[in-house]
Scaffold this motif. Sequence first.
Motif, PDB file in Angstrom:
ATOM      1  N   GLU A 239      -5.035   7.871  -6.339  1.00 52.99           N
ATOM      2  CA  GLU A 239      -6.195   7.164  -5.809  1.00 52.99           C
ATOM      3  C   GLU A 239      -6.537   7.668  -4.404  1.00 52.99           C
TER       4      GLU A 239
ATOM      5  N   THR B   6       0.842  -1.200   0.000  1.00 56.95           N
ATOM      6  CA  THR B   6       0.000   0.000   0.000  1.00 56.95           C
ATOM      7  C   THR B   6       0.876   1.247   0.000  1.00 56.95           C
ATOM      8  N   LEU B   7       0.226   2.386  -0.131  1.00 52.20           N
ATOM      9  CA  LEU B   7       0.928   3.665  -0.085  1.00 52.20           C
ATOM     10  C   LEU B   7       1.655   3.823   1.251  1.00 52.20           C
TER      11      LEU B   7
ATOM     12  N   LYS C 180       0.166   6.141  -8.958  1.00 56.43           N
ATOM     13  CA  LYS C 180      -1.235   5.697  -9.119  1.00 56.43           C
ATOM     14  C   LYS C 180      -1.931   5.636  -7.772  1.00 56.43           C
ATOM     15  N   GLN C 181      -1.231   5.037  -6.802  1.00 60.65           N
ATOM     16  CA  GLN C 181      -1.834   4.896  -5.475  1.00 60.65           C
ATOM     17  C   GLN C 181      -2.043   6.251  -4.813  1.00 60.65           C
TER      18      GLN C 181
END
Lengths: 227, 227
Positions: A155, A97-98, A151-152
């Motif tokens: 998002e 995850t980020l 991208k994350q």
Amino acid sequence: MCDVMKEKKEMKEKQMKPMELDASTEEKIKAAARALFIRKGYAATRTRDIAEEAGINLALLNYYYRSKEKLFDLILLETTVDFMKQLSVLLNDAHSTLEEKVERVTAGYIDFLTAEPHVPIFMLSEIRNHSGRLFERLAMGRMLKDSVFMKQYEEAVAQGRVTETNPLHFVMNLLSMIIFPFVGKELLQRLVAMQDGAFERMMQERKRLIPVWIKMMFSRNESEQIL
Amino acid sequence: MCDVMKEKKEMKEKQMKPMELDASTEEKIKAAARALFIRKGYAATRTRDIAEEAGINLALLNYYYRSKEKLFDLILLETTVDFMKQLSVLLNDAHSTLEEKVERVTAGYIDFLTAEPHVPIFMLSEIRNHSGRLFERLAMGRMLKDSVFMKQYEEAVAQGRVTETNPLHFVMNLLSMIIFPFVGKELLQRLVAMQDGAFERMMQERKRLIPVWIKMMFSRNESEQIL
DNA sequence: TATCGGATTAAACAAATGATTAATATGTTT
DNA sequence: AAACATATTAATCATTTGTTTAATCCGATA
């Protein structure tokens, strides 16, 4: 090994016995050069110092690497590529995850810089002078833009989990808090009368703290800001 | 002006007519040396380059400053003192709050470094090599500890307005986010394909953002974290 | 064993570089 | 005007420094 001989060498590569010895000498020179260039910079490093540090005859430096400058370019490029590759790999892991990426970049770079504290100043001060075209082929221009991280991040902004819309600030703050202490170490140690041991302990502590700070800086949800 | 003559000169200082011209030449050398040393570092700077940049005869450099190294020590010391004095003055203003100090340090250093972007790398890379004893008399050891800032910080911690108990992290994060972008500019511009104009605009934006981020990082009160 | 090619060495070279010298210029003092 | 002190200059010096050369070593091959 010098260019002219490289071809011949590669042709014979399979049955070459002295190759280990050759590579050993070649590698000794590069290792010594790397240590000195990174510690003292290009201009302050003498070819004779490199030869002495490597325990080889001075002429072998030119024999294998043609010139001081060619040798330097090689090391600056390798060092920079290594440095950026770390970042690239971590930012493009599809399975984290980020938040995990932030944690891994922090821990990874703090470990790396603890072992090689002179690398950032070396890179950053030498890139300024040399390397006009040295880094064009590196094509880092889209490295960040095309990353999984980006991208994350977008998002997270879209979901309202992250507040700042310019990701450059996010990355810059993260790298600043990680790298700058190593760059400013000498001055900071004088500013607060700190020993080497205390510095390293502080950097270990920052492994845990920096991700928390980053989260607090950029998260929109107040309830998350506490952890 | 060289040491031996300094005494004589100072004795006559009042009626000295050529003093402007003398000081002018002396200053021209120092200014040229400062520009070159800061841009290229000690080892990469030639005394002949300094002489040419200053528009004076090579021998005058030694005439006024004895040696390249003495001249360099002077400039490194002056530059560092200037740099630290800014911080010291801002951190010891009795009439500003902790929050105001953060804002002023941020704006002050971003303006200074926008005008002199090479200063940090110069200081930080040269201090590493030279300056064994050069900075002992500077006595920065207690500069932070004895500052008004530190008193206000401890007060804020005691009142529960600030969460982190180690003030070193506070100062380090502040300086990191301000200074590092200038240090890493070359690399960052390649990493995100940014022009000089965009960089300066970003740094102006950070004047406003950094104090907000700092507040979010270290404030315990959630309601304040939004602004 | 003789020969060959790459590896290694000591010596030398040419250019660069920090520093000095001796002469001259310039302005001040007596 | 003479004497003096400081500023400036061109030329030179001694070292350092990156690089090259020519000779030698050494292991592999034929």
